[in-house]
Enzyme design. Structure first.
Site, PDB file in Angstrom:
ATOM      1  N   HIS A  81      -6.647  -6.900  -0.522  1.00 40.19           N
ATOM      2  CA  HIS A  81      -6.715  -5.453  -0.786  1.00 40.19           C
ATOM      3  C   HIS A  81      -5.934  -5.115  -2.053  1.00 40.19           C
ATOM      4  O   HIS A  81      -4.908  -5.734  -2.347  1.00 40.19           O
ATOM      5  CB  HIS A  81      -6.138  -4.671   0.397  1.00 40.19           C
ATOM      6  CG  HIS A  81      -6.806  -4.972   1.708  1.00 40.19           C
ATOM      7  ND1 HIS A  81      -6.294  -5.867   2.618  1.00 40.19           N
ATOM      8  CD2 HIS A  81      -7.960  -4.494   2.234  1.00 40.19           C
ATOM      9  CE1 HIS A  81      -7.113  -5.934   3.667  1.00 40.19           C
ATOM     10  NE2 HIS A  81      -8.126  -5.111   3.461  1.00 40.19           N
ATOM     11  N   ASP A 134      -3.198 -10.474  -2.413  1.00 33.29           N
ATOM     12  CA  ASP A 134      -3.747  -9.921  -1.157  1.00 33.29           C
ATOM     13  C   ASP A 134      -5.188  -9.471  -1.419  1.00 33.29           C
ATOM     14  O   ASP A 134      -5.529  -9.072  -2.534  1.00 33.29           O
ATOM     15  CB  ASP A 134      -2.889  -8.726  -0.724  1.00 33.29           C
ATOM     16  CG  ASP A 134      -3.239  -8.209   0.664  1.00 33.29           C
ATOM     17  OD1 ASP A 134      -2.506  -8.537   1.607  1.00 33.29           O
ATOM     18  OD2 ASP A 134      -4.237  -7.451   0.778  1.00 33.29           O
ATOM     19  N   HIS A 194       0.817  -1.228   0.000  1.00 32.48           N
ATOM     20  CA  HIS A 194       0.000   0.000   0.000  1.00 32.48           C
ATOM     21  C   HIS A 194       0.849   1.276   0.000  1.00 32.48           C
ATOM     22  O   HIS A 194       0.289   2.368  -0.152  1.00 32.48           O
ATOM     23  CB  HIS A 194      -0.920   0.046   1.224  1.00 32.48           C
ATOM     24  CG  HIS A 194      -2.021  -0.969   1.208  1.00 32.48           C
ATOM     25  ND1 HIS A 194      -2.897  -1.095   0.157  1.00 32.48           N
ATOM     26  CD2 HIS A 194      -2.380  -1.921   2.116  1.00 32.48           C
ATOM     27  CE1 HIS A 194      -3.768  -2.075   0.422  1.00 32.48           C
ATOM     28  NE2 HIS A 194      -3.465  -2.594   1.590  1.00 32.48           N
ATOM     29  N   ASP A 196      -5.064 -12.474   3.378  1.00 27.89           N
ATOM     30  CA  ASP A 196      -6.285 -11.966   4.005  1.00 27.89           C
ATOM     31  C   ASP A 196      -7.539 -12.174   3.158  1.00 27.89           C
ATOM     32  O   ASP A 196      -8.628 -11.748   3.549  1.00 27.89           O
ATOM     33  CB  ASP A 196      -6.128 -10.483   4.398  1.00 27.89           C
ATOM     34  CG  ASP A 196      -5.390  -9.653   3.368  1.00 27.89           C
ATOM     35  OD1 ASP A 196      -5.134 -10.164   2.260  1.00 27.89           O
ATOM     36  OD2 ASP A 196      -5.071  -8.486   3.677  1.00 27.89           O
TER      37      ASP A 196
HETATM   38 ZN   LIG Z   1      -4.460  -6.902   2.684  1.00 31.08          ZN
END
Ligand SMILES: [Zn+2]
Length: 310
Positions: A164, A162, A125, A246
């Site tokens: 996200h 992931d 991120h 996740d």
């Molecule tokens: Zn994540």
């Protein structure tokens, strides 16, 4: 050959406030899982401390200075509502940067067939000048740019599974046609980017949003039908995996329904591709995964699969 496991105890010195999902216990759970006899043949190495020059392969040098200046003397400091630094955080993040460069050196030189970097904080991120989403430095993108700058490597692919969107990696590689970045992620979800129409300055970014509730076959289908054909066209000399766990059905931060076995299946597809495309060169780096038990079992499945190819 061997699978390298690169980690460092400094990853335990990046502290977040009590109750924060990105906690020290994540790395402890992974260490415990990988202590099993099943993993006795891993080549275990301490992650080196990364340098400002390595960080600056992907971020402006002034961003490194800003992060270095943010280290608190005690306690924790919030860089944003999610992202914290403690006295040990800079060193932990730099071990991630040094570790990914080490992993690239080992895999490209042929000393290791593939490598897994187990460090925290995660990286995908972190944008050019913005720490966010628990991340300080864009580890995967730094690894890709390091490989291109320091080795006889012309093209790199990064695959991010992931849950996200890897907005940071996307930001760091957007203009770099040597790097192809593919991300699967739940949408809508933090950080809110990752639409299919975000394709990079050179068509070098592929985003595949998944609906809440999607099961593991969504990832396997995305790999088989979209990502692997695009990677085949890119002809990478090295594959980097942003390995977040996740999307597991047990994870508390998101709503996908992957099984532990999904991560083994995905890893197998990526290693099969790498065997065809680039002598099996795979460097994988830990991103998210916040249910400690599911994280430990998923990392174990991922690393066991990497070892099947070494
Ligand atoms: Zn994540």
């Amino acid at each position: 050959m061997v699978t390298a496991l690169i980690t460092h105890a400094d990853g335990l010195s990046h502290l977040t406030p009590t109750g924060h999902a990105e906690q020290v216990a994540r790395l402890t759970a992974i260490n415990d899982a990988l202590a099993d006899n099943q993993f006795a043949d891993l080549s275990r190495l301490d992650a080196a401390v990364g340098t400002k020059a390595q960080v600056s392969l992907a971020h402006p040098a002034r961003y490194y200075d800003k992060i270095a200046a943010s280290v608190p003397n005690a306690g924790t400091v919030a860089l944003d509502p999610d992202t914290y630094m403690s006295p040990g955080s800079l060193n932990a993040a730099l071990r991630g940067v040094g570790g990914i460069c080490q992993a690239v050196d080992l895999v490209v030189s042929g000393e290791a067939k593939n490598a897994f970097l187990a460090m925290r904080p995660p990286g995908h991120h972190a944008e050019k000048e913005t720490a966010m989403g628990f991340c300080l430095f864009g580890t995967a993108a730094i690894g890709a740019k390091y490989a291109l700058d320091h080795h006889d490597i012309s093209r790199v692919a990064i695959v991010d599974f992931d849950v996200h969107h890897g907005n940071g990696t996307q930001d760091l590689v957007w203009d770099d046609d040597r790097i192809f970045f593919a991300s699967t992620h739940q949408m809508p979800l933090y950080p809110g980017t990752g639409y299919a129409h975000e394709t990079g300055a050179h068509g070098n970014v592929m985003n595949i949003p998944l609906n809440e509730g999607a099961a593991g076959d969504a990832l396997i289908n995305a790999l088989n039908n979209q990502i692997l054909p695009a990677l085949t066209a890119h002809k990478p000399d090295l594959l980097i995996i942003s390995a977040g766990f996740d999307a597991h059905k047990a994870d508390p931060l998101a709503g996908l329904n992957f099984e532990t076995e999904t991560f083994a299946q995905a890893t197998k597809l990526l290693c099969d591709f790498a065997n065809e495309a680039c002598d099996g060169r795979v460097v994988s780096t830990l991103e998210g995964g916040y249910d400690l038990h599911a994280l430990a079992r998923s990392v174990a499945a991922h690393v066991a699969t990497l070892m099947e190819y070494s």
